[in-house]
Write an enzyme that holds these catalytic residues in place. Structure first.
Site, PDB file in Angstrom:
ATOM      1  N   GLY B  69       0.823  -1.200   0.000  1.00 31.06           N
ATOM      2  CA  GLY B  69       0.000   0.000   0.000  1.00 31.06           C
ATOM      3  C   GLY B  69       0.862   1.258   0.000  1.00 31.06           C
ATOM      4  N   THR B  70       1.954   1.194   0.741  1.00 33.78           N
ATOM      5  CA  THR B  70       2.878   2.335   0.790  1.00 33.78           C
ATOM      6  C   THR B  70       3.375   2.675  -0.611  1.00 33.78           C
ATOM      7  OG1 THR B  70       3.566   1.721   3.012  1.00 33.78           O
ATOM      8  CG2 THR B  70       5.068   3.129   1.774  1.00 33.78           C
ATOM      9  N   GLN B 177      -7.825   1.740   4.977  1.00 35.77           N
ATOM     10  CA  GLN B 177      -8.577   1.285   6.142  1.00 35.77           C
ATOM     11  C   GLN B 177      -9.990   0.826   5.805  1.00 35.77           C
ATOM     12  OE1 GLN B 177      -7.518   0.574   9.099  1.00 35.77           O
ATOM     13  NE2 GLN B 177      -5.445   1.296   8.716  1.00 35.77           N
ATOM     14  N   SER B 194      -4.169  -1.529   0.465  1.00 40.79           N
ATOM     15  CA  SER B 194      -3.165  -2.499   0.885  1.00 40.79           C
ATOM     16  C   SER B 194      -3.851  -3.798   1.294  1.00 40.79           C
ATOM     17  CB  SER B 194      -2.412  -1.903   2.072  1.00 40.79           C
ATOM     18  OG  SER B 194      -1.599  -2.876   2.660  1.00 40.79           O
ATOM     19  N   ALA B 195      -3.411  -4.927   0.713  1.00 42.32           N
ATOM     20  CA  ALA B 195      -4.128  -6.185   0.929  1.00 42.32           C
ATOM     21  C   ALA B 195      -4.042  -6.695   2.359  1.00 42.32           C
ATOM     22  CB  ALA B 195      -3.597  -7.246  -0.036  1.00 42.32           C
ATOM     23  N   HIS B 196      -2.902  -6.487   3.035  1.00 44.14           N
ATOM     24  CA  HIS B 196      -2.791  -7.105   4.361  1.00 44.14           C
ATOM     25  C   HIS B 196      -3.685  -6.412   5.389  1.00 44.14           C
ATOM     26  CE1 HIS B 196      -0.139  -4.376   6.764  1.00 44.14           C
ATOM     27  NE2 HIS B 196       0.067  -3.887   5.572  1.00 44.14           N
ATOM     28  N   CYS B 320       5.628   7.813  23.840  1.00 43.11           N
ATOM     29  CA  CYS B 320       6.594   6.856  24.379  1.00 43.11           C
ATOM     30  C   CYS B 320       6.613   5.562  23.564  1.00 43.11           C
ATOM     31  CB  CYS B 320       6.295   6.553  25.827  1.00 43.11           C
ATOM     32  SG  CYS B 320       4.576   6.127  26.100  1.00 43.11           S
TER      33      CYS B 320
END
Lengths: 460, 460
Positions: B69-70, B177, B194-196, B320
């Site tokens: 996807g990136t 999403q 993005s498939a995952h 954090c």
């Protein structure tokens, strides 16, 4: 149904398949996360990196997994060029690199960089001295494949690496064709490879960059894989790639001896079985599993189709099998015949019987293609030879221009010329190659109204 | 052991697994080759493209498979910007896009382009009017996510798309999403996913570019995937991605209703069960499976570890938990509390029991973390209040500065001030957020010798 195109892609190795299945269950989560699924994924990724680094011969923190071998090369070249931009913008490549290297070089030129292509000899190898002579003060990077993907010739990587080291130029080695068979020798600075070439899954390449090599990532920032490979890590495939690299390496020594003998059989038998064939590539310094030959008067695409019908899957660098109708740049750089080109690359486990069956089938297939094209079977001198002839092959594709030339060469007396008019790109390579094979003189090429005029003098 | 981080990665869907296994045997060869293994691979690739295009709502020839996807976003943005370079070099994005969009924007700025970030309201949504107002004559591209990955808020994509159309600006929608839950509405020009994220394998993204959208591929040329995604196609994973997209879509309607109810339970119960919690994101226009809340006086990393020990895998936008010690840019853009931040995103099949057990465990875990940090349990006014106090929290990390503030606020009289000295990035966001939650006045921030001085006036 023998598959003889391992140099394009190898079927998934059983070890890769097993590792992939296990890692699909254990390695699907984000390795950057702190929870148990993420930690498990991270452990798998770290172990795969250790294993792959050992096989490559580098430190784990020098190795990055990319999404393909192509990406590894693109990123390696652009990163090294950007990292050494202050030194200069000169890039050296061999003329027979894979197209992904040459496309990177073209992109670099389009952005104002300069590129030198080092020529190769008729076997497809660069000369270390010629390569070294191109290294300049402003050379940012040099690229050399470990072995050629089309003709199997090994390049003198160790010698070129030594020259690069002396010149202070990093050397990127494209090891796509050889990494499954053994580590790359010599002092490379960057190394790229592709898992599906060694029986790993598609979707995994690797890029190793030695510590101390200046490297600046191009493109948008991304925190994964040291910033060198953007996007969510494909851990199941990476695990499978690393596992299969170890497995094929363990089998490599014995398997290479076996495949080398099978390829040697093809190299020696094909010229005996099929008339007018040129076997190309270095006969000794070569990949064990790969052999390429070209058949005069044969159309590569038809030959591939006929071999496929007979059950054999091979590839070709002939112009008619490329979308651009331009013969393989490798064959062009070597100056060898491109028509009727066949590359045979044997996957692990290929049997002697498969190879013998191929040798049984090939002569009939080639003869059939030649017959359909009306190729000259034997010289039949005409009664009254003319001193020179012009053959109009305009608009006709490879191998027709060479067939037409061969048909009439005996119609001119020794010392007379045949001029072939052709607008086919392959003719530029294949007419001189035919002259070399037939011991006729290639006089040269002249521009014509359409295409070019190729002049051949009959010597015998 | 419930995994509640589906927004990072979803476990492989059974349909994806099955399709992947079948395609490993049938789809490993090079789809550009003419022999039977290549033709079989090509057929699988074509069928996967048809299926994915139908799910996306585009033509097959508008859809490219990328390696993540990136990569789809990086290529989509750079290609659209390059294709419209003559129009101008202005890029519009929302302030809460995924970092891969903002990193692309930063790369564009570094190359001389200009970028406008459209702010969001406290719910995380852009206003269409505000977005539309940023579209200019020289705007080459606009980007908007379909829904936010950290807080689940849906963006007004259809309204923004209409404004973009009127302005003649292509809109790239990051649908990472939401694509597994339904097609993206409205007139997008480019779409990435993005498939995952939907239960497909890692290593597959998709980029759709509508016909007519100007697009110029950046980087070295490559003949695969219309030149938009370099490298050997990962066909087994592509087949699995397409098959699982169809499968999750078929389940989506019923499953979304179920998950929406579970998330609603978390949204309503957490503030009742845990004191000093802020649930963030739009309560109605939101992803069905995702909810985010922040807990005052809690260290996000410790909270994640304790939840992990209790068997729950969640993620956090707290400073954090990031390598840069900067709170999530999404929470910052929304102006909401970032400390003790927890994102819960439920995968398909999450049970009611898992959610109830999470709600049972959470209050004790939060109380335990607060106790360790010495967070204020109840206000205990000191006998002689001073008109103003200075708290030195320099060198202390989130959530300590806010804890120290809360401990002493009752030590000043109503109308008096507490000044917190802090060099922690999260304090800039969390001290004003604490004031809003506690109905105290946030006076402002002043530079100090080290870090900043945050001034708070006691109102009650």
């Amino acid at each position: 149904m023998p598959y003889f195109d391992a140099a394009s892609a190898a079927p998934l190795h059983p070890v890769a398949r097993q590792a992939l299945l296990a890692a699909l269950d254990e390695g699907w989560a984000d390795p950057a996360r702190l929870y148990r699924e993420g930690r498990r994924a991270r452990l798998l990724l770290d172990a795969a990196r250790e294993a792959a680094a050992e096989a490559v011969g580098c430190r784990p923190d020098e190795l990055t997994f990319t999404s393909s071998g192509t990406r590894a090369v693109h990123s390696g070249i652009s990163g090294a060029l950007a990292g050494r931009r202050r030194v200069g913008r000169h890039l050296v490549v061999s003329a027979v690199e894979h197209s992904y290297v040459l496309h990177s070089a073209a992109a670099h030129e389009a952005q104002g960089g300069s590129v030198t292509e080092v020529p190769v000899d008729r076997s497809g190898a660069v000369s270390p001295a010629a390569y070294g002579a191109e290294l300049r003060e402003d050379t940012a990077l040099a690229c050399l494949q470990s072995a050629n993907h089309e003709v199997g010739t090994e390049q003198p990587v160790a010698e070129v690496a030594a020259l690069c080291r002396d010149a202070g130029v990093p050397l990127l080695v494209d090891a796509a064709q050889s990494l499954g068979r053994g580590p790359v020798p010599g002092g490379w600075s960057l190394l790229a490879a592709s898992a599906h070439k060694w029986g790993g899954p598609a979707g995994v390449g690797l890029l190793a960059v030695r510590k101390g090599v200046r490297f600046a990532v191009r493109g948008p920032a991304d925190e994964r894989e040291s910033g060198r490979a953007a996007g969510f890590e494909n851990i199941p495939a990476i695990v499978a790639a690393a596992a299969s690299l170890r497995a094929v390496r363990a089998e490599a020594a014995a398997e290479s001896v076996r495949l080398r003998a099978l390829v040697e059989r093809i190299r020696s038998r094909v010229p005996a079985l099929v008339p007018d064939v040129e076997v190309v590539g270095d006969p000794v310094r070569r990949l064990p599993h790969l052999v390429t030959f070209s058949c005069l008067y044969v159309d590569g695409e038809t030959l591939l189709h006929e071999l496929d019908r007979a059950g054999f899957s091979v590839s070709s660098g002939s112009s008619c099998t490329s979308s651009t109708l331009i013969p393989s740049h490798v064959l062009r750089a070597m100056g060898v015949l491109s028509e009727g080109n066949v590359r045979v690359s044997l996957p692990t486990g290929t049997t002697e019987e498969d190879v013998d069956r191929f040798l049984d089938v090939l002569p009939g297939v080639v003869a059939g293609v030649r017959e359909k094209l009306g190729a000259p079977a034997a010289a039949a001198p005409s009664p009254a030879p003319a001193a020179s002839l012009v053959v109009d092959a305009l608009g006709r594709r490879c191998p027709v221009p060479v067939i037409e030339l061969a048909k009439v060469i005996a119609d001119v007396p020794v010392g007379g010329t045949v001029t072939v008019l052709s607008d086919d790109e392959a003719a530029r390579l294949d007419i001189p190659a035919w002259c070399a094979m037939r011991e006729q003189e290639y006089v040269g090429e002249e521009p014509a109204d359409r295409g070019s005029a190729y002049v051949v003098r009959r010597l015998s």
